[in-house]
Design a protein around this motif. Structure first.
Motif, PDB file in Angstrom:
ATOM      1  N   GLU A   5     -97.179  -3.797 -20.040  1.00  0.00           N
ATOM      2  CA  GLU A   5     -97.597  -2.392 -20.085  1.00  0.00           C
ATOM      3  C   GLU A   5     -98.554  -2.178 -18.914  1.00  0.00           C
ATOM      4  OE1 GLU A   5    -100.679   0.325 -22.701  1.00  0.00           O
ATOM      5  OE2 GLU A   5     -99.793  -1.451 -23.623  1.00  0.00           O
ATOM      6  N   ILE A   6     -98.244  -1.235 -18.046  1.00  0.00           N
ATOM      7  CA  ILE A   6     -99.117  -0.937 -16.916  1.00  0.00           C
ATOM      8  C   ILE A   6    -100.224  -0.017 -17.419  1.00  0.00           C
ATOM      9  CG2 ILE A   6     -99.286   0.090 -14.619  1.00  0.00           C
ATOM     10  CD1 ILE A   6     -97.610  -2.494 -14.747  1.00  0.00           C
ATOM     11  N   ILE A   7    -101.453  -0.485 -17.342  1.00  0.00           N
ATOM     12  CA  ILE A   7    -102.612   0.298 -17.767  1.00  0.00           C
ATOM     13  C   ILE A   7    -103.080   1.185 -16.610  1.00  0.00           C
ATOM     14  CG2 ILE A   7    -105.021   0.138 -18.540  1.00  0.00           C
ATOM     15  CD1 ILE A   7    -104.140  -2.543 -19.909  1.00  0.00           C
ATOM     16  N   GLN A  29    -102.685  -4.632 -15.972  1.00  0.00           N
ATOM     17  CA  GLN A  29    -101.546  -4.641 -16.880  1.00  0.00           C
ATOM     18  C   GLN A  29    -101.824  -5.517 -18.100  1.00  0.00           C
ATOM     19  OE1 GLN A  29     -98.135  -7.029 -15.365  1.00  0.00           O
ATOM     20  NE2 GLN A  29     -99.312  -7.025 -13.452  1.00  0.00           N
ATOM     21  N   LYS A  30    -101.045  -5.267 -19.135  1.00  0.00           N
ATOM     22  CA  LYS A  30    -101.173  -6.015 -20.385  1.00  0.00           C
ATOM     23  C   LYS A  30     -99.826  -6.640 -20.714  1.00  0.00           C
ATOM     24  CE  LYS A  30    -102.593  -5.307 -25.190  1.00  0.00           C
ATOM     25  NZ  LYS A  30    -103.121  -4.309 -26.121  1.00  0.00           N
ATOM     26  N   GLY A  35    -100.810 -10.003 -25.524  1.00  0.00           N
ATOM     27  CA  GLY A  35    -101.982  -9.129 -25.486  1.00  0.00           C
ATOM     28  C   GLY A  35    -102.914  -9.435 -24.328  1.00  0.00           C
ATOM     29  N   ARG A  36    -102.567 -10.455 -23.541  1.00  0.00           N
ATOM     30  CA  ARG A  36    -103.383 -10.861 -22.391  1.00  0.00           C
ATOM     31  C   ARG A  36    -103.369  -9.761 -21.325  1.00  0.00           C
ATOM     32  NH1 ARG A  36    -101.030 -15.643 -19.320  1.00  0.00           N
ATOM     33  NH2 ARG A  36    -101.871 -14.949 -17.379  1.00  0.00           N
ATOM     34  N   GLU A  37    -104.517  -9.509 -20.715  1.00  0.00           N
ATOM     35  CA  GLU A  37    -104.614  -8.496 -19.670  1.00  0.00           C
ATOM     36  C   GLU A  37    -104.882  -9.152 -18.327  1.00  0.00           C
ATOM     37  OE1 GLU A  37    -107.172  -5.187 -20.544  1.00  0.00           O
ATOM     38  OE2 GLU A  37    -106.456  -5.045 -22.593  1.00  0.00           O
ATOM     39  N   LEU A  38    -104.243  -8.619 -17.305  1.00  0.00           N
ATOM     40  CA  LEU A  38    -104.389  -9.127 -15.947  1.00  0.00           C
ATOM     41  C   LEU A  38    -104.734  -7.990 -15.002  1.00  0.00           C
ATOM     42  CD1 LEU A  38    -101.120 -11.241 -15.824  1.00  0.00           C
ATOM     43  CD2 LEU A  38    -103.424 -12.122 -16.167  1.00  0.00           C
ATOM     44  N   ALA A  60     -99.779 -10.752  -3.854  1.00  0.00           N
ATOM     45  CA  ALA A  60    -100.736 -10.343  -4.872  1.00  0.00           C
ATOM     46  C   ALA A  60    -101.583 -11.512  -5.336  1.00  0.00           C
ATOM     47  CB  ALA A  60    -100.005  -9.750  -6.074  1.00  0.00           C
ATOM     48  N   THR A  61    -102.792 -11.176  -5.783  1.00  0.00           N
ATOM     49  CA  THR A  61    -103.651 -12.132  -6.461  1.00  0.00           C
ATOM     50  C   THR A  61    -103.867 -11.600  -7.879  1.00  0.00           C
ATOM     51  OG1 THR A  61    -105.675 -11.007  -5.746  1.00  0.00           O
ATOM     52  CG2 THR A  61    -104.860 -12.767  -4.349  1.00  0.00           C
ATOM     53  N   SER A  62    -103.967 -12.499  -8.837  1.00  0.00           N
ATOM     54  CA  SER A  62    -104.132 -12.090 -10.238  1.00  0.00           C
ATOM     55  C   SER A  62    -105.385 -12.720 -10.821  1.00  0.00           C
ATOM     56  CB  SER A  62    -102.936 -12.544 -11.081  1.00  0.00           C
ATOM     57  OG  SER A  62    -101.775 -11.905 -10.682  1.00  0.00           O
ATOM     58  N   GLU A  63    -105.970 -11.988 -11.743  1.00  0.00           N
ATOM     59  CA  GLU A  63    -107.161 -12.470 -12.449  1.00  0.00           C
ATOM     60  C   GLU A  63    -107.043 -12.017 -13.891  1.00  0.00           C
ATOM     61  OE1 GLU A  63    -111.900 -11.315 -12.527  1.00  0.00           O
ATOM     62  OE2 GLU A  63    -110.748 -10.936 -10.729  1.00  0.00           O
ATOM     63  N   GLU A  64    -107.225 -12.946 -14.827  1.00  0.00           N
ATOM     64  CA  GLU A  64    -107.170 -12.587 -16.249  1.00  0.00           C
ATOM     65  C   GLU A  64    -108.447 -11.866 -16.626  1.00  0.00           C
ATOM     66  OE1 GLU A  64    -106.241 -14.536 -20.618  1.00  0.00           O
ATOM     67  OE2 GLU A  64    -106.249 -15.823 -18.855  1.00  0.00           O
ATOM     68  N   VAL A  65    -108.286 -10.804 -17.409  1.00  0.00           N
ATOM     69  CA  VAL A  65    -109.428 -10.032 -17.890  1.00  0.00           C
ATOM     70  C   VAL A  65    -109.990 -10.752 -19.113  1.00  0.00           C
ATOM     71  CG1 VAL A  65    -110.190  -7.819 -18.834  1.00  0.00           C
ATOM     72  CG2 VAL A  65    -108.438  -7.885 -17.034  1.00  0.00           C
TER      73      VAL A  65
END
Length: 67
Positions: A5-7, A29-30, A35-38, A60-65
């Motif tokens: 899901e794009i937040i 995104q979720k 339920g993990r958000e990135l 792209a670089t990703s980071e977990e929220v």
């Protein structure tokens, strides 16, 4: 789109040089299943010929929220 899901999706800057368009942006995104958000910062590079996109690359670089 079935799995995430794009937040928020936010292009921040456009750079045009000849037939190349570089877009800098970020998104949040979720993952629906966990339920993990990135959050990601990204760069998209488009090659345009005759008003059509003929090539697209993304980095792209990703980071977990952390909650």
């Amino acid at each position: 789109m079935e799995r995430t899901e794009i937040i928020n999706f936010e292009p921040l800057q456009y750079i045009v040089e000849g037939n190349m368009v570089v877009v800098l942006g970020r998104e949040h995104q979720k993952v629906k299943r966990s339920g993990r958000e990135l959050k990601q910062d990204w760069v998209q590079i488009y090659t345009v010929e005759n008003d059509l996109i003929t090539k697209m690359e993304e980095f792209a670089t990703s980071e977990e929220v952390k909650k």
